[in-house]
Design a protein around this motif. Structure first.
Motif, PDB file in Angstrom:
ATOM      1  N   GLY A  68     -26.986 -30.456   6.628  1.00  0.00           N
ATOM      2  CA  GLY A  68     -25.757 -29.920   6.062  1.00  0.00           C
ATOM      3  C   GLY A  68     -25.665 -28.407   6.213  1.00  0.00           C
ATOM      4  O   GLY A  68     -24.600 -27.860   6.510  1.00  0.00           O
ATOM      5  N   ILE A  69     -26.790 -27.741   6.012  1.00  0.00           N
ATOM      6  CA  ILE A  69     -26.809 -26.285   6.191  1.00  0.00           C
ATOM      7  C   ILE A  69     -26.527 -25.935   7.644  1.00  0.00           C
ATOM      8  O   ILE A  69     -25.760 -25.011   7.946  1.00  0.00           O
ATOM      9  CB  ILE A  69     -28.174 -25.720   5.734  1.00  0.00           C
ATOM     10  N   ARG A  70     -27.123 -26.687   8.571  1.00  0.00           N
ATOM     11  CA  ARG A  70     -26.871 -26.451   9.996  1.00  0.00           C
ATOM     12  C   ARG A  70     -25.384 -26.643  10.308  1.00  0.00           C
ATOM     13  O   ARG A  70     -24.766 -25.827  11.013  1.00  0.00           O
ATOM     14  CB  ARG A  70     -27.722 -27.407  10.840  1.00  0.00           C
TER      15      ARG A  70
ATOM     16  N   VAL B  98     -19.870 -24.347  11.469  1.00  0.00           N
ATOM     17  CA  VAL B  98     -18.459 -24.179  11.093  1.00  0.00           C
ATOM     18  C   VAL B  98     -18.121 -22.697  10.926  1.00  0.00           C
ATOM     19  O   VAL B  98     -17.047 -22.237  11.316  1.00  0.00           O
ATOM     20  CB  VAL B  98     -18.148 -24.953   9.790  1.00  0.00           C
ATOM     21  N   LEU B  99     -19.066 -21.954  10.366  1.00  0.00           N
ATOM     22  CA  LEU B  99     -18.851 -20.525  10.135  1.00  0.00           C
ATOM     23  C   LEU B  99     -19.068 -19.688  11.396  1.00  0.00           C
ATOM     24  O   LEU B  99     -18.836 -18.473  11.377  1.00  0.00           O
ATOM     25  CB  LEU B  99     -19.792 -20.032   9.033  1.00  0.00           C
ATOM     26  N   GLY B 100     -19.554 -20.330  12.456  1.00  0.00           N
ATOM     27  CA  GLY B 100     -19.783 -19.603  13.705  1.00  0.00           C
ATOM     28  C   GLY B 100     -21.001 -18.700  13.667  1.00  0.00           C
ATOM     29  O   GLY B 100     -21.094 -17.740  14.443  1.00  0.00           O
TER      30      GLY B 100
END
Length: 292
Positions: free
Chosen positions: A78-80, A85-87
């Motif tokens: 999930g962190i990955r 998503v945040l680039g």
């Protein structure tokens, strides 16, 4: 109140509160050195949880998240995904869990992360029991070993996590030992690179526990080396499906030289020791089949 501060040379402080002779701590130091400061580490409740700290205190210089016992791989995935998503690029996401949280309780989440191809590194430090909560046996406990839940000796052969990981066809999987730190350091570097560039990477490290295995803390490295030298623990690397031994023991010592270093095998009979020798020899022959 006295406030003691000691500058750490690397990413983990000195003088932390692991048990004397803890080889998990040694493995964690090498892990952080390989992963570097641009890393996020997920740790479940267990021996390594003290690395994440308590309240406003921590012993490491990277972000650490402590999740549930069963979800280390899911949290890391999930962190990955969030970073993607945040680039945000160039950040290593690492799961660091014991054998209970990996081989037993966390296996489902880990398998799913492998199947999805998540770019995470998962490191299992294997002290062969639930050491943090009372030395209960796990699926990684060595056969005939004493634990508080196997007072007459652990029955049966545990799960082979290297084979399980390799069966998911992930780019990198390996075993390592706290007794062979050069081999460990090289594999950690390779695993970090594989997770960054290809997909999931898995490293399973044998980390002898003086408290649970009942040996003098000064003997930690000697016990770790004896496991390899008797072929009770083999050092293997699987890269893109190709298996190879990274430390070949051509003239193995008798298994008794490993067992007699530890109090958890003190009730072993000569007949049991002979069976364990046969088991170790048999497992090594099965391993050789992967190398052909």
């Amino acid at each position: 109140m006295l406030k003691v501060e000691s500058p750490a040379k690397h990413l983990m402080a000195h003088g932390i509160s692991t048990c004397a002779g803890c080889s998990m701590e040694l493995a964690a130091r090498y892990l952080l050195k390989a992963a570097g400061p641009q890393s996020i580490v997920v740790i479940p409740p267990g021996c390594a949880a003290l690395l994440s700290g308590f309240g406003a205190e921590t012993v490491v210089k990277v972000p650490v998240f402590q999740g549930n016992l069963e979800n280390t791989a899911a949290y890391a995935a999930g962190i990955r995904a969030g970073l993607e998503v945040l680039g945000k690029e160039g950040i290593n996401v690492v799961g660091f869990a014991g054998d209970g949280a990996t081989v037993d309780i966390g296996l489902q989440a880990l398998s799913a992360a492998f199947e999805r191809g998540d770019h995470i590194l998962y490191v299992c430090y294997d002290n062969e029991a639930y050491m943090n909560t009372g030395i209960q046996g796990s699926a990684s406990t060595f056969p005939d070993a004493w634990t508080t839940t196997t007072p007459a000796g652990k029955e049966g052969l545990g799960k082979n996590m290297l084979e399980i990981a390799a069966a998911h066809r992930i780019p990198y999987a390996a075993t390592a030992s706290a007794g062979y730190v050069n081999d460990l350091a090289r594999k950690l570097t390779a695993a970090v690179q594989a997770a960054r560039e290809k997909g999931p990477a898995y490293l399973h490290i044998s980390t002898p526990c003086p408290t649970g295995w009942r040996f003098d803390p000064a003997l930690t490295i000697a016990v770790a080396k004896a496991a390899v030298q008797t072929r009770a623990w083999n050092l293997v690397e699987v890269v893109d499906g190709d298996w190879r031994l990274t430390v070949e023991v051509k003239d193995p010592k008798p298994i008794g030289e490993y067992l007699r270093l530890q109090g958890r095998f003190r009730a072993l009979t000569p007949e049991q020791e002979a069976k364990l020798q046969q088991l170790v020899d048999s497992e090594y022959e099965k391993l050789l089949a992967h190398l052909k």
